[in-house]
Design an enzyme around this catalytic site. Structure first.
Site, short mmCIF file in Angstrom:
data_model
loop_
_atom_site.label_atom_id
_atom_site.label_comp_id
_atom_site.label_asym_id
_atom_site.label_seq_id
_atom_site.Cartn_x
_atom_site.Cartn_y
_atom_site.Cartn_z
N LEU A 227 148.70 68.46 47.67
CA LEU A 227 148.49 69.90 47.72
C LEU A 227 149.55 70.60 48.57
CD1 LEU A 227 146.72 72.39 47.11
CD2 LEU A 227 145.41 71.84 49.18
N ASP A 228 150.26 71.55 47.95
CA ASP A 228 151.23 72.41 48.64
C ASP A 228 152.28 71.59 49.40
OD1 ASP A 228 149.91 74.65 47.71
OD2 ASP A 228 148.65 74.83 49.50
N ALA A 229 152.64 70.43 48.88
CA ALA A 229 153.56 69.55 49.59
C ALA A 229 154.76 69.14 48.74
CB ALA A 229 152.83 68.30 50.09
#
Length: 284
Positions: A227-229
């Protein structure tokens, strides 16, 4: 009058003579190089390159360039992608209820600022269908719940395949894509309303306000299973003060989200981004 060009994005273990070998491949076949940019990541031991040349006067027909370059690249253990400037990528824009990024992308594409064709819009809500009608674009409403997520993602993948989509743009699509989806279709760009890696997940402006930060940001990045990485393409920030409320942060953030997402998409469409590991080289 613009002349059609070809662009190679190349990454390989660093070694002597790489620039000369790539440039000589183009020169030997009658090509005129108009842009060349290179970077060496010393820590990773990687050489990364973007080289663009005019196709006018180039001796190799397009369908043979990839194979011919492979004879040079394979012994170098290189990975490469070949792109042509007259190819117009087909994109799908995914949204939920917020319209600011959607409108911005559609106007930029309509005005030819972004070189792309919008094949369809997908949403988990019906709210933005009137915008799709305004621009005469297919709109597919696919509600997502915990129970139907897998089934709906299979429908989404089928829509992308049938429309021959090259890139998915998450323009404030407030759903997390599954690992299975990303494996099947990895070409996805997201706009996150935070200066990653700070304030991942939901409500980052509320998180930033609670933390009392003095700047807020936005990040355009490729989507991965974490996630969001994913690898970051573009970021920017705007200053705030103690007088700003959460709503002020959201208003300023929306302006920033439009700009950062447009920049990130433009860099991708111009074949200026080379991903390696969880990092990117963005060639100017």
């Amino acid at each position: 009058m613009a002349v059609d060009t070809a662009t190679l994005l190349v990454s390989c273990p660093d070694q002597q003579g790489l620039v000369a070998k790539i440039a000589n491949f183009i020169y030997a076949n009658g090509g005129n190089i108009i842009h060349a940019d290179h970077h060496t990541d010393l820590e990773a031991g990687l050489f990364l390159s973007r080289i663009e040349w005019q196709l006018q006067g180039f001796n190799l027909p397009r369908h043979l360039i990839n194979e011919a370059f492979g004879a040079i690249a394979s012994p170098l253990q290189a990975k490469w992608k070949l792109h042509f400037s007259d190819t117009v990528p087909k994109v799908a824009i995914w949204v939920s209820k917020q319209d600011h990024c959607l409108y911005d992308l559609l106007w930029r594409i309509k005005s030819k600022e972004l070189k792309a064709e919008v094949g369809l819009i997908i949403s988990n809500h019906p709210d933005l269908d009137p915008i799709a009608q305004q621009f005469n674009i297919e709109y597919h409403h696919l509600p997502i719940t915990k129970e139907n997520k897998k089934e709906q993602e299979l429908k989404q993948l089928e829509l992308l395949k049938n429309a021959e989509i090259d890139l998915v743009i998450l323009a404030k699509y407030m759903q997390v894509l599954s690992s299975d989806f990303i494996k099947e279709f990895p070409a996805v760009i997201n706009i996150h309303h935070s200066f990653l890696p700070a304030f991942i997940g939901a409500k980052p402006y509320h998180q930033a306000y609670s933390r009392g930060v003095k700047i807020i940001g936005a990040t355009a990045h490729y989507v991965t299973q974490d996630l969001d990485a994913g690898p970051i393409i573009e970021q920017d920030v705007v200053r705030i003060s103690h007088r700003d409320t959460v709503q002020d942060l959201i208003r300023k953030g929306k302006d920033l989200e439009r700009i950062v997402l447009a920049r990130g998409v433009r860099l991708h469409l111009q074949n200026r981004v080379l991903v390696y590991g969880n990092r990117t080289v963005v060639f100017g």
